[in-house]
Design an enzyme around this catalytic site. Structure first.
Site, PDB file in Angstrom:
ATOM      1  N   ASN A   7       0.871  -1.166   0.000  1.00 40.52           N
ATOM      2  CA  ASN A   7       0.000   0.000   0.000  1.00 40.52           C
ATOM      3  C   ASN A   7       0.918   1.228   0.000  1.00 40.52           C
ATOM      4  OD1 ASN A   7      -1.691   2.092   0.590  1.00 40.52           O
ATOM      5  ND2 ASN A   7      -2.607   1.168   2.406  1.00 40.52           N
ATOM      6  N   ARG A  99      -2.742  -2.150  -3.228  1.00 43.44           N
ATOM      7  CA  ARG A  99      -3.893  -1.284  -3.017  1.00 43.44           C
ATOM      8  C   ARG A  99      -3.765  -0.132  -4.010  1.00 43.44           C
ATOM      9  NH1 ARG A  99      -4.578   3.616   0.828  1.00 43.44           N
ATOM     10  NH2 ARG A  99      -6.791   3.979   0.597  1.00 43.44           N
ATOM     11  N   HIS A 189     -12.467   3.570   0.486  1.00 39.35           N
ATOM     12  CA  HIS A 189     -12.547   2.572   1.568  1.00 39.35           C
ATOM     13  C   HIS A 189     -13.306   1.316   1.113  1.00 39.35           C
ATOM     14  CE1 HIS A 189     -12.153   5.654   5.118  1.00 39.35           C
ATOM     15  NE2 HIS A 189     -10.969   5.185   4.781  1.00 39.35           N
ATOM     16  N   ARG A 250     -10.012  16.131   7.702  1.00 37.07           N
ATOM     17  CA  ARG A 250     -10.864  16.553   6.572  1.00 37.07           C
ATOM     18  C   ARG A 250     -12.217  17.024   7.087  1.00 37.07           C
ATOM     19  NH1 ARG A 250      -9.817  11.152   3.937  1.00 37.07           N
ATOM     20  NH2 ARG A 250      -7.789  11.355   2.930  1.00 37.07           N
ATOM     21  N   GLU A 397      -8.082  -4.855   5.442  1.00 30.05           N
ATOM     22  CA  GLU A 397      -7.997  -4.617   3.998  1.00 30.05           C
ATOM     23  C   GLU A 397      -6.878  -5.444   3.362  1.00 30.05           C
ATOM     24  OE1 GLU A 397      -8.187  -0.533   5.476  1.00 30.05           O
ATOM     25  OE2 GLU A 397      -8.780   0.020   3.451  1.00 30.05           O
TER      26      GLU A 397
END
Ligand code: ADP
Length: 414
Positions: A7, A99, A189, A250, A397
Site C-alpha cells: 500500500n 492497493r 474505503h 478533513r 484490507e
C-alpha cells in the site's frame, strides 16, 4: 502462496506478507507472516516491522524514495534477523497485491496487472493525483525487484462502489461535467466495506443477497456505506475522499460557496483551500488541538476542553446523520450497523454516543457488550430484542487484497 501486499501512499509504505491460497481462503486459515510500515519517505523515515510472536522492531533511517523503501523492507524480511522462516529470498514471494486508490469507472473488480492495466491506472491519475502515481511506482518497483514472472494484482479502493446507482453517484451539477470529466461520486474505503460485508456474513451465517447493513469505517479517514443485498448502493465519500463524515483532518460535507467567500475574504488560493479542507479541518480544525480521537477524549474528560467536546459531538452527529439517511435509502430494511476502523473498533465511548438516540429507529445498545468489546474486538453490541443490530468488526484490507490476488491469479490459471 506468499503474497506481498503493498500500500504505497504519497510518502508512506504499508506492507504485509500473507500466506494464503484457495484452500486457506475456504478454511479461513490464511496467516500474516509480517506487517510493517515506512513513514516519511523522502526524509528521516520511521520504519516498523511486526512479526507475530516476536517483539516489534522500530528503526529510523534516511530513505530517499519508494524504491529504496521497498528494497530496505524486503532485504530485512529475507534476512535471518527478521525471524520469518518461510521467506529467505525474493523467490519466496510468489505474488504481489497492490492497493490502488482510484480505478475510475474502468475498474469494478480486482485485476491481474499487465501493461494495459497500468495504462488504465495511469488514466485515473488526474482523479487521484497524490495516490495513483505512488501506486504505479509500487507496481513498477515490484516488477523490477521481483521480476516480471511474479504475478501482480491491483485492488481498487473505488471498485466496491461501482454498483452505486446513478442517482447515488451523480452530483446536482450540469450533466455535461459528468460526460466530459467524469465528475461524479466514486467512494473510497471500498476494500474495507467489502471486507466488513463479507465478515458480517461469516459471523451471522447470512447469504450475500440478504446482507443489508450500514458499514461505518471510522479511522483517520471516515466513511459510511449503505450495503443492500451485499452490494454498495451509496457511500459518504465522493469525487475525492473529502466528502461525507467529519474526519481527523478533513471537513467532510461543506457548502462549496464557502471557498469563494474565503478566497475573497482571506485571499486564499486553490492550493490553500485544498490544504485547509484536507489537512486543517475536521477534528483538528474544530478542536484546534489534535486530529487524534483518543487524545480528544482525554482532553474532554481530563480538562473539560470545550472545543474537544464540540469536535467529538459534531463527529458523532455527522455519523448519525448518515445512518438516518441510509436507513431511509434502504427502506428501513437494515439488519445492522457495523463499526470498524481505529475509532469504530476501539472506542466504546464513541460507539455509545453515536448509538444514543437511535432507539427511535429500534436500536437497543447493550452497554455491557459495548464495553466488553474493548477486550473482545469482535461481535454484536446490541440487545437480543433490538429491532436491528450493532456490531464491531475489525477491518482487514490487507487480507482482502491478498485473497483477491490469489483469486485473480487462480482465475487466469497461472
Ligand atoms: P487510519 O485511517 O490512518 O488507518 P486508524 O484506523 O488506525 O487510522 O484510526 C486512527 C484513529 O483511531 C485515531 O483518531 C485514533 O485516536 C483512534 N483510536 C485508536 N484507538 C482508540 C481508542 N482506544 N479510543 C478512541 N480512539 C481511538
Amino acid at each position: 502462496m506468499h503474497v506481498l501486499v503493498l500500500n504505497c501512499g504519497s510518502s508512506s509504505l504499508k506492507f504485509q506478507i500473507i500466506a494464503t491460497d484457495v484452500q486457506a481462503i475456504k478454511n479461513n486459515s490464511d496467516r500474516c507472516l509480517v506487517k510493517g510500515e515506512v513513514e516519511r519517505i523522502g526524509s528521516q523515515s520511521l520504519i516498523n516491522y511486526e512479526v507475530p510472536g516476536r517483539p516489534i522492531v522500530k528503526k529510523t533511517d534516511p530513505i530517499a524514495n519508494h524504491q529504496a523503501a521497498i528494497e530496505l523492507v524486503l532485504r530485512w524480511v529475507i534476512s535471518q534477523k527478521s525471524g520469518i522462516e518461510q521467506i529467505n529470498s525474493y523467490a519466496d514471494i510468489h505474488a504481489v497485491g497492490h492497493r490502488v486508490v482510484h480505478g475510475g469507472e474502468q475498474f469494478s473488480h480486482s485485476i491481474l496487472i499487465d501493461q494495459q492495466v497500468i495504462e488504465g491506472i495511469e488514466g485515473c491519475v488526474e482523479l487521484a493525483p497524490l495516490h495513483n502515481p505512488a501506486n504505479i511506482k509500487g507496481i513498477k518497483i515490484a516488477t523490477k525487484l521481483l521480476g516480471s514472472a511474479v504475478p501482480q494484482v491491483a485492488v481498487f479502493d473505488t471498485a466496491f462502489h461501482a454498483t452505486m446507482p446513478e442517482h447515488a453517484y451523480l452530483y446536482g451539477l450540469p450533466y455535461e461535467y459528468y460526460r466530459r470529466h467524469k465528475i461524479r461520486r466514486y467512494g473510497f474505503h471500498g476494500t474495507s466495506h467489502r471486507y466488513i460485508a463479507y465478515q458480517y456474513r461469516a459471523i451471522t451465517g447470512l447469504s450475500k443477497s440478504s446482507t443489508d447493513i450500514i458499514s461505518l469505517h471510522l479511522g483517520n479517514g471516515c466513511s459510511a456505506c449503505a450495503i443492500k443485498d451485499g452490494l454498495s448502493i451509496d457511500t459518504s465519500m465522493g469525487f475525492t475522499p473529502l466528502e461525507g463524515l467529519l474526519m481527523g483532518t478533513r471537513s467532510g460535507d461543506v457548502d462549496a460557496s464557502i471557498l469563494e467567500y474565503l478566497h475573497l475574504q482571506e485571499g486564499m488560493d486553490f492550493n490553500d483551500l485544498d490544504k485547509m479542507l484536507n489537512k486543517r479541518s475536521g477534528l483538528l480544525g474544530i478542536s484546534g488541538l489534535t486530529s487524534d480521537m483518543r487524545e480528544l477524549l482525554e482532553e474532554e474528560s481530563e480538562k473539560q476542553d470545550r472545543r474537544a467536546k464540540l469536535a467529538i459531538d459534531i463527529f458523532c452527529r455527522r455519523v448519525k446523520r448518515y445512518i438516518g439517511k441510509y436507513f431511509v435509502e434502504m427502506d428501513g430494511e437494515v439488519d445492522a450497523i457495523v463499526f470498524t476502523g481505529g475509532i469504530g473498533e476501539n472506542s466504546a465511548e464513541i460507539r455509545h454516543r453515536i448509538c444514543a438516540g437511535l432507539q427511535c429507529l429500534g436500536l437497543q445498545l447493550d452497554n455491557d457488550k459495548n464495553q466488553q468489546m474493548v477486550n473482545e474486538h469482535d461481535g454484536k453490541i446490541s440487545t437480543v430484542d433490538s429491532a436491528f443490530h450493532a456490531y464491531v468488526i475489525p477491518t482487514n484490507e490487507e487480507l482482502m487484497i491478498a485473497r483477491d490476488t490469489v483469486r485473480a491469479i487462480d482465475k487466469k490459471g497461472h
